[in-house]
Design an enzyme around this catalytic site. Sequence first.
Site, PDB file in Angstrom:
ATOM      1  CG  HIS A   1      16.224  38.372 -11.934  1.00  0.00           C
ATOM      2  ND1 HIS A   1      17.344  38.502 -11.242  1.00  0.00           N
ATOM      3  CD2 HIS A   1      15.364  39.279 -11.424  1.00  0.00           C
ATOM      4  CE1 HIS A   1      16.850  39.769 -10.383  1.00  0.00           C
ATOM      5  NE2 HIS A   1      15.721  40.265 -10.792  1.00  0.00           N
TER       6      HIS A   1
ATOM      7  CD  GLN B   1       7.933  43.207 -23.445  1.00  0.00           C
ATOM      8  OE1 GLN B   1       6.743  43.250 -23.120  1.00  0.00           O
ATOM      9  NE2 GLN B   1       8.972  43.785 -23.422  1.00  0.00           N
TER      10      GLN B   1
ATOM     11  CG  HIS C   1       7.872  48.489 -16.463  1.00  0.00           C
ATOM     12  ND1 HIS C   1       8.176  47.761 -17.728  1.00  0.00           N
ATOM     13  CD2 HIS C   1       8.593  47.585 -15.331  1.00  0.00           C
ATOM     14  CE1 HIS C   1       8.748  46.627 -17.321  1.00  0.00           C
ATOM     15  NE2 HIS C   1       8.967  46.534 -16.099  1.00  0.00           N
TER      16      HIS C   1
ATOM     17  CD1 TRP D   1      19.273  45.709 -18.789  1.00  0.00           C
ATOM     18  CD2 TRP D   1      18.774  47.962 -19.107  1.00  0.00           C
ATOM     19  NE1 TRP D   1      20.278  46.305 -19.783  1.00  0.00           N
ATOM     20  CE2 TRP D   1      19.970  47.432 -20.134  1.00  0.00           C
ATOM     21  CE3 TRP D   1      18.223  49.106 -19.378  1.00  0.00           C
ATOM     22  CZ2 TRP D   1      20.569  48.487 -20.758  1.00  0.00           C
ATOM     23  CZ3 TRP D   1      19.169  50.143 -20.365  1.00  0.00           C
ATOM     24  CH2 TRP D   1      20.247  49.562 -21.006  1.00  0.00           C
ATOM     25  CG  ASN D   2      15.082  41.622 -18.926  1.00  0.00           C
ATOM     26  OD1 ASN D   2      15.994  41.112 -19.300  1.00  0.00           O
ATOM     27  ND2 ASN D   2      14.639  41.686 -17.520  1.00  0.00           N
TER      28      ASN D   2
ATOM     29  N   GLY E   1      12.762  51.935  -8.748  1.00  0.00           N
ATOM     30  CA  GLY E   1      14.052  51.200  -8.986  1.00  0.00           C
ATOM     31  C   GLY E   1      14.795  51.830 -10.196  1.00  0.00           C
TER      32      GLY E   1
END
Length: 471
Positions: A20, A337, A352, A355-356, A375
């Site tokens: 987030h 990253q 994994h 969404w980011n 999720g």
Amino acid sequence: MAPTEPPLHVVLVCFPGQGHINPFLRLANLLSSHGLRVTFVINLSTARQMKSLSPSSPSAGAAAVHFDFFEDGQDEESIKRVPLDHLLTLLEHAGRKALPQMVQNYAEAGNPVSCFVSNPFIPWVSDVASSLDIPCAVLWIQSCASFTTYYHFHNKLAPFPTAQDPERDVVLPGMPLLKHDEVPSFLHPTTPYPFLATSILQQFAHLGNVFCVLMETFEELEPEVIRHVSTFCKVKPVGPLWLSARASAGPGDLIQADNDCVGWLDGQLPGSVVYISMGSIVAMTAEQRAEMAHGLLGSGMPFLWVARPTMDEGDDPDLGLPEGLEERGKVVRWAPQEEVLGHVAVACFVTHCGWNSTLEAIGAGKPVVAFPQWGDQVTDAKFLEEVFRVGVRMGRGDTWTKLVRREEVERCLREVTVGPRAEEMKENAARWKREAEAAVKPGGSSERNVREFVEEVKKRSVRRKTKTATL
Ligand code: UDX
């Protein structure tokens, strides 16, 4: 001379998770580059974690963004151990008390709040905003596909898997059919994390409080589902935020990145390295790490692997990786990253599918091996493989008990790097990179949406002033 008007002031209240914090900081920088005053608000113990890492982190860096914190009664260490369900209550309790006081302080300092932006795990922010008559938007940090799935579930608009019918597929407008294990897994009757579904769904119960849902996606990536969601909700896709706010993003890492890995990548051949990272929450079990390690060795590819112990293993155990492994690659606890994915040496990304990470792979044009756990990751993995066509799936989620064997790791790595299918995925990935870059350029869909959002905040602010003046 008339006194100058204070600039519009947007206050972003962020949930303290890395997944987030990153998009929120990026949005903060982006809005500030549009001339708005931006304050990034987070709980104090997490802020301390962010601050302790680098001299240029939040309060010192990203000059144009202001930072403010609310007391949560925790310290930097204890906050990491608070179970998520308690954390949600703790934040709500502390935040509901602190925000009105902050709003008053800002007004007294000549910077009244024009608009709040909150996010999924802290829907109470929109209640506070409503009670103070301040407009509120949300930044949805997952895909539009996940958004519509949660929305339909919350409003009971379509049948979903149930305890009696756990393998039911889900059909939603603007979406490919979702098999039962491609629906965000918190909505599945067997989820071990039902409280996560409850808290995410709370956002949908609060949708009436928000005037706009900013989304970390872009129109060209999810056109049909965005079109459909726009029929019942004011959505503005503004991503990939990491591309538009790249140059000025403040470092909000909660774990110290090993910056040597970029130097190490510089020494590798172009398109030769596998990058493996499971985001900020997931950690592979020791058994899965061993299979992954042997799979990597079998593939013969050099690798950069972000590997951390599980919570049960304690803080800093030996990761138990096979001898000789580190001669073939580099293992780190946290990597920068964005830089890694943008590096020419990286051939593919074992992810994994948070969404980011998904959008970062798309924006960097890298093919993926999708290794979703739970999720929304299971939905993202489906899209990466079947819709965006930039990867292969190495598991279908909730794999805590299902081990992915070394042969499967090796097979997937070969599939995304060698042969005609790999070439096709590489071309698709390059095309998405171009589309993502175009979306955030001046005149691109996301850039236009950000400008429209700023205009909307302006209009609402003028309307509020007029209303106050006529009272
Ligand atoms: C969480 C949820 O798990 C995910 O399902 C949801 O989509 C978003 O929120 P997380 O698991 O942390 O996120 O994954 P992700 O969304 O990929 O976010 C991780 C962030 O940390 C990314 O921005 C990534 O660039 C960054 N990161 C990760 C690093 O900078 N270095 C690392 O070594 C690993």
